[in-house]
Write an enzyme that holds these catalytic residues in place. Structure first.
Site, PDB file in Angstrom:
ATOM      1  N   GLY A 118      -4.593   0.722  -0.244  1.00  0.00           N
ATOM      2  CA  GLY A 118      -4.529   1.975   0.618  1.00  0.00           C
ATOM      3  C   GLY A 118      -4.373   1.703   1.746  1.00  0.00           C
ATOM      4  O   GLY A 118      -3.508   0.901   2.288  1.00  0.00           O
ATOM      5  N   SER A 119      -5.003   2.435   2.648  1.00  0.00           N
ATOM      6  CA  SER A 119      -4.339   2.496   4.102  1.00  0.00           C
ATOM      7  C   SER A 119      -4.674   1.393   4.830  1.00  0.00           C
ATOM      8  O   SER A 119      -5.665   0.506   4.443  1.00  0.00           O
ATOM      9  CB  SER A 119      -5.418   3.585   4.724  1.00  0.00           C
ATOM     10  OG  SER A 119      -5.595   3.407   6.131  1.00  0.00           O
TER      11      SER A 119
END
Lengths: 146, 424
Positions: free
Chosen positions: A70-71
């Site tokens: 993810g981020s």
């Protein structure tokens, strides 16, 4: 199963990511973990929708997981979790990437990867796990049956 | 890890305390990765300014913020000027928005003070998740140190520049040392495709590219897909939505579209000497399943809020919103917030787009997004978005129900206050 067997220690070996020695209860997931948008850094809980650990906190646990997804806020959110006092006690993971490495560095908890045995085969949530990050040694005491 | 003489001097403090702390972080990070050395970079996209109140609990001054959060240093060091081209990514709040300022304390003041402090030290305050839309377009093969997963996958896949997904601490350290670990996507052999993706349905709209990316992220996690089959040739905004989605559901940081992206003039070039580890098929069923997954937490069709611009909108997308509005006005029960980089809002203002959207009752915001700012119109329970990435994060962060559809369905939803999206 006899008490002797259920109390037997299992030792697996891997590569040091972050040094240090600690022990604690295992929290195991086969789902990758997101940092920003995936955890609440104030209480160490997983918030990602459909994550198998949703609602559970890794605070003070030996977190056993595949790795980071993810981020790019991954390291920042685990950094915040450390400052809030809710970081995992140690991190054992199987897949290296930059989010994972930087996240482990700033979490500053012992961390090991590249194991000689699949940790998901030998570690279950609730097992007691000693982590020697410097030497890459992980000692597992299975939780008492029943 | 092997260090050059200059890197050893920086580590040992010969070039100041900040560089010594930065090198300490880069060495710990490089060793954790198992990197053999560092590589020079002159292009950093990171985050310096602070709007999140949680940070101020731990850092009382700008130098303390920089030391703790940009260098992972326990010692507070003076923030030096950056030595690379450095751009600030998306931030916590749009200071021009009274709605956002109303419930965020002094976040706006804090962010603006940070912009001045770090701006003076050379950080370009572009303030967007899409630096490549506002002038930071690295050349082919350029070694970069970028944060922001949607920008990283664009940098590697679409531009052919080289970056791993860096974090706040590593980009902070890179900006003052011009160094980043030589690992992962900096090495050419790690950039070849691993999975062949056969797109069996004709896809063209950004919604479909977003869904393909979202599905693919779960399938390949952090491997490198090579997209072939019945897709139309994508452009910047479609690849932006594709990459952002794939980086959210999985960890995709690199991809190839043979004939379109620069490291894949052909299928052979995309895959190199290796055979793909798997061939994945994206057909009607996968498309429908992905659509349902993205809409799975929403059930109420009464719409409180429509958000467009994740990643930040290009001007091409601003025009599309203006056209979809067709001089209608936003429902009194709903809201439309559109997000674009501050540099593009200037053009949007000049073009009259901002005025049209605002006259309709919508808002054009810059610098942030609802997932980052956690700011939505008061009382919002049901949201609609055109972005798979935002649909992935927003319900987890805010607890709101979230619908996903086309730009036109979203605009229509804001106008009528009702969600009527469906898969065409």
């Amino acid at each position: 199963m006899s008490d002797v067997l259920s109390n037997a220690k299992i030792v697996i070996r891997g590569r040091k990511v972050i040094g240090g020695v600690t022990e604690g209860e295992a929290l195991v997931t086969k789902d990758l973990i997101s940092g920003w948008g995936g955890i609440n850094p104030r209480d160490g809980s997983i918030i990602e929708m459909r994550h198998e650990l949703r609602g559970q906190s890794f605070a003070g646990k030996v977190l056993v997981f595949p790795g980071a997804k993810g981020s790019s806020g991954w390291s920042h959110y685990f950094h915040l979790a450390r400052l809030c006092g809710v970081a995992p006690k140690a991190m054992l993971f199987t897949r290296m990437n930059t989010k994972m490495a930087l996240g482990a560095v700033v979490t500053r908890a012992p961390a090991v990867t590249d194991f000689d045995r699949d940790p998901f085969e030998v570690i279950e949530t609730g097992d007691w796990v000693k982590v020697d990050g410097d030497n890459g040694i992980v000692e597992i005491t299975k939780k008492a049956a029943g | 890890m092997q260090l050059t003489d200059y890197e050893k001097q920086m580590r040992d403090g010969d070039h100041g305390a900040a560089k010594a702390r930065a090198m300490d972080l880069l060495i710990r990070y490089g060793e954790a990765l198992g990197a053999e050395r560092l590589v020079e970079t002159n292009n950093v996209a990171g985050t310096w300014a602070v709007a999140n109140p949680i940070l101020k609990d731990f850092a009382k001054s700008m130098d303390a913020v920089f030391s703790e959060f940009n260098l992972d240093s326990d010692e507070i060091v003076e923030t030096p000027a950056v030595e690379t081209y450095a751009v600030q990514l998306i931030q916590g709040i749009d200071p021009a928005s009274p709605e956002m300022r109303a419930n965020t304390g002094d976040a706006a003041e804090s962010q603006q003070a940070g912009e001045k402090y770090f701006g003076k030290r050379g950080v370009a305050m572009m303030s967007t998740c899409t630096p490549y839309q506002v002038g930071n377009v690295p050349v082919f093969g350029e070694h970069c140190a970028w944060m922001e997963s949607s920008a990283v996958v664009y940098c590697n896949g679409v531009l052919g520049a080289r970056t791993n997904t860096e974090g706040r601490e590593s980009t902070g350290a890179a900006s003052i040392t011009r160094r980043i670990p030589y690992w992962g996507y900096h090495l050419p052999e790690n950039r070849l495709g691993t999975h062949l993706v056969d797109v069996e349905v004709e896809i063209d709209d950004i919604m479909d590219w977003g869904m393909l990316g979202y599905w693919l992220g779960y399938e390949v996690e952090e491997d490198i897909p090579v997209i072939a089959g019945r897709h139309r040739k994508p452009n910047q905004i479609k690849l932006k939505h594709f990459g952002a989605a794939a980086a959210s559901s999985g960890g995709v940081e690199m991809f190839h579209v043979p004939g379109t992206t620069p490291e894949a003039r052909t299928m052979e070039e995309a895959l190199g000497p290796r055979k793909p580890v798997a061939t994945l098929r994206y057909g009607d069923r996968e498309r429908r399943d992905t659509f349902e997954l993205l809409n799975s937490n929403a059930s109420d069709t009464q719409l409180d809020f429509v958000m467009l611009g994740c990643p930040h909108n290009s001007l091409e997308q601003m025009v599309r919103i203006v056209r979809a509005l067709e001089d209608r006005t936003i429902s009194a029960n709903s809201a439309l917030w559109v997000f674009t980089p501050r540099a593009l809002k200037l053009v949007s203002d000049a073009n009259g787009y901002t005025e049209i959207i605002e006259k309709a009752g919508g808002r054009v915001y810059v610098d942030t997004c609802p997932a980052i700012s956690r700011q939505m119109p008061k009382g919002t329970k049901v949201v609609a978005v055109d972005s798979a990435k935002q649909a992935h994060y927003l319900p987890a962060i805010t607890g709101a129900q979230c619908w996903f559809g086309t730009v036109e369905e979203c605009v229509d939803g804001a106008v009528t206050g009702q969600w009527k999206g469906r898969l065409s």
